[in-house]
Scaffold this active site. Structure first.
Site, PDB file in Angstrom:
ATOM      1  N   LYS A 150      39.655  12.897 -12.561  1.00 40.68           N
ATOM      2  CA  LYS A 150      40.513  12.776 -11.382  1.00 40.68           C
ATOM      3  C   LYS A 150      40.307  13.931 -10.412  1.00 40.68           C
ATOM      4  O   LYS A 150      40.755  13.872  -9.283  1.00 40.68           O
ATOM      5  CB  LYS A 150      41.992  12.662 -11.793  1.00 40.68           C
ATOM      6  N   LYS A 157      31.990  13.632 -17.208  1.00 40.24           N
ATOM      7  CA  LYS A 157      33.097  12.714 -17.479  1.00 40.24           C
ATOM      8  C   LYS A 157      33.713  12.202 -16.179  1.00 40.24           C
ATOM      9  O   LYS A 157      33.795  12.965 -15.214  1.00 40.24           O
ATOM     10  CB  LYS A 157      34.192  13.474 -18.247  1.00 40.24           C
ATOM     11  N   LYS A 185      39.953  25.848 -19.187  1.00 43.64           N
ATOM     12  CA  LYS A 185      40.900  25.708 -18.078  1.00 43.64           C
ATOM     13  C   LYS A 185      41.254  27.048 -17.451  1.00 43.64           C
ATOM     14  O   LYS A 185      41.570  27.110 -16.266  1.00 43.64           O
ATOM     15  CB  LYS A 185      42.175  24.995 -18.548  1.00 43.64           C
TER      16      LYS A 185
END
Ligand code: TRP
Length: 338
Positions: free
Chosen positions: A204, A201, A117
């Site tokens: 969103k 994956k 991240k």
């Protein structure tokens, strides 16, 4: 001493939830509330750790209500199971400070999600992103929760929570004070992949909306996205070993299996050898039948913000009553005058 079984889980309020969140998490939560006491949290404090939430008060608030609505629309019963926002129970933050002093830098340095991240510019990441897993440990342990349904990607964070619990118990000479919480990883489709790329994956943040089924999509949008999903030119295999090198086929079959509470083997026993077009029609119908009612319920719930906020406050009140005595004991154990 054995700790009474208690489930705790949470999701970050970021953007809209999708089929992966439903099959990988919510669907299991709904089942678990029939088996053990549960607490379900919207982790709004975690949402501030990244640019997607930081400095965006309106987005965080809206997403918190949306995630709450999704929990309930999917079948979490807030009368039975407290549903609340993390920031409403101050004990999470309080315990997280103590845990910051228990956890070691070396432990956090090993967290792969921070590395992913924070990307190339680690020095620009917030300190909150770094200590994110410490707050997560506090979310769980402030209730002495024993079972934590999470995705594969959270397993390492859960190991850290166990390490923190263990070290606290040892260092403060309170054996068994905190339980060592177990991850619960269930279901055939804990990893729902993108409809455009079977190796990624479902996410969103993917720029293509066709890559995911949002829990708020209309029936037409759901059916269209399934029909447009990437496949290959071959008919469906008749056994799962035929998925070798065919990630899109595997993903669609897994989604079908998860939505119908079946297994990939059984789905292939029915559809093996058929063309994708026929299978996609069946999958579109099934997905619409399962997801569209959730979308409708979410829309109804979101039309009454005051009611959602009331549910969150009521859930938080019940959770504070559980967390306060644990926190009082922690303060005594670490040596604070109380
Ligand atoms: N880190 C989790 C995720 O991204 C969210 C989370 C925060 C959580 N606190 C938690 C999950 C406590 C389970 C228990 O999915």
């Amino acid at each position: 001493m054995t700790h009474p079984q208690l489930v705790l889980s949470g999701m970050q309020p970021t953007n809209t939830l999708h089929l992966g969140n439903y099959l990988g998490a919510l669907k299991n939560w709904v089942r678990m509330q029939n088996e053990m006491p549960c607490l379900f949290c919207v982790v709004d404090m975690h949402a501030l750790t990244q640019d997607s939430g930081y400095g965006k008060a309106g987005d965080v608030r809206r997403a918190t209500r949306e995630v709450t609505a999704a929990y309930i629309a999917a079948g979490v019963d807030p009368e039975r199971t407290p549903v609340f926002a993390q920031s409403m129970v101050a004990e999470h933050a309080e315990l997280s400070w103590i845990f910051n002093c228990v956890a070691r830098l070396g432990w956090l340095d090993r967290m792969t999600q921070f590395k992913e991240k924070s990307g190339k510019h680690k020095e620009r990441a917030s300190v909150g992103l770094y200590t994110y897993p410490v707050l997560m440990a506090a979310d769980i342990l402030v209730y002495k929760a024993t079972h934590v349904p999470v995705g594969e990607d959270q397993k390492q964070h859960l190991e850290l929570a166990r390490d923190i619990a263990q070290k606290f118990n040892n260092d403060f000479a309170v054996p068994d004070f905190f339980p060592l919480p177990e991850p619960v990883i269930t279901g055939p489709a804990t990893r729902v992949m993108s409809l455009r790329d079977g190796l990624k994956k479902m996410s969103k943040t993917d720029e293509s909306d066709n890559s995911r089924i949002n829990l708020t999509d209309s029936a037409d949008a759901i059916a269209q996205k399934i029909r447009k999903a990437k496949t290959d030119p071959h008919p469906l295999p008749s056994e799962t070993k035929g998925f070798e090198g065919r990630p899109e086929a595997e993903n669609l079959v897994n989604i079908y299996a998860a939505l119908s509470d079946s297994t990939a083997e059984k789905v292939l026993a029915e559809y093996g050898g058929q063309q994708f077009s026929a299978f996609k029609n069946a999958l579109a119908d099934l997905t619409v039948a399962r997801i569209a009612p959730i979308a409708d319920a979410m829309r109804r719930l979101l039309a009454d913000e005051a009611e959602i906020d009331r549910i969150l406050r009521a859930g938080a009140e019940r959770c504070r009553a559980l967390a306060a005595p644990v926190m009082a004991e922690v303060k005594r154990v670490v040596g604070f005058v109380t």
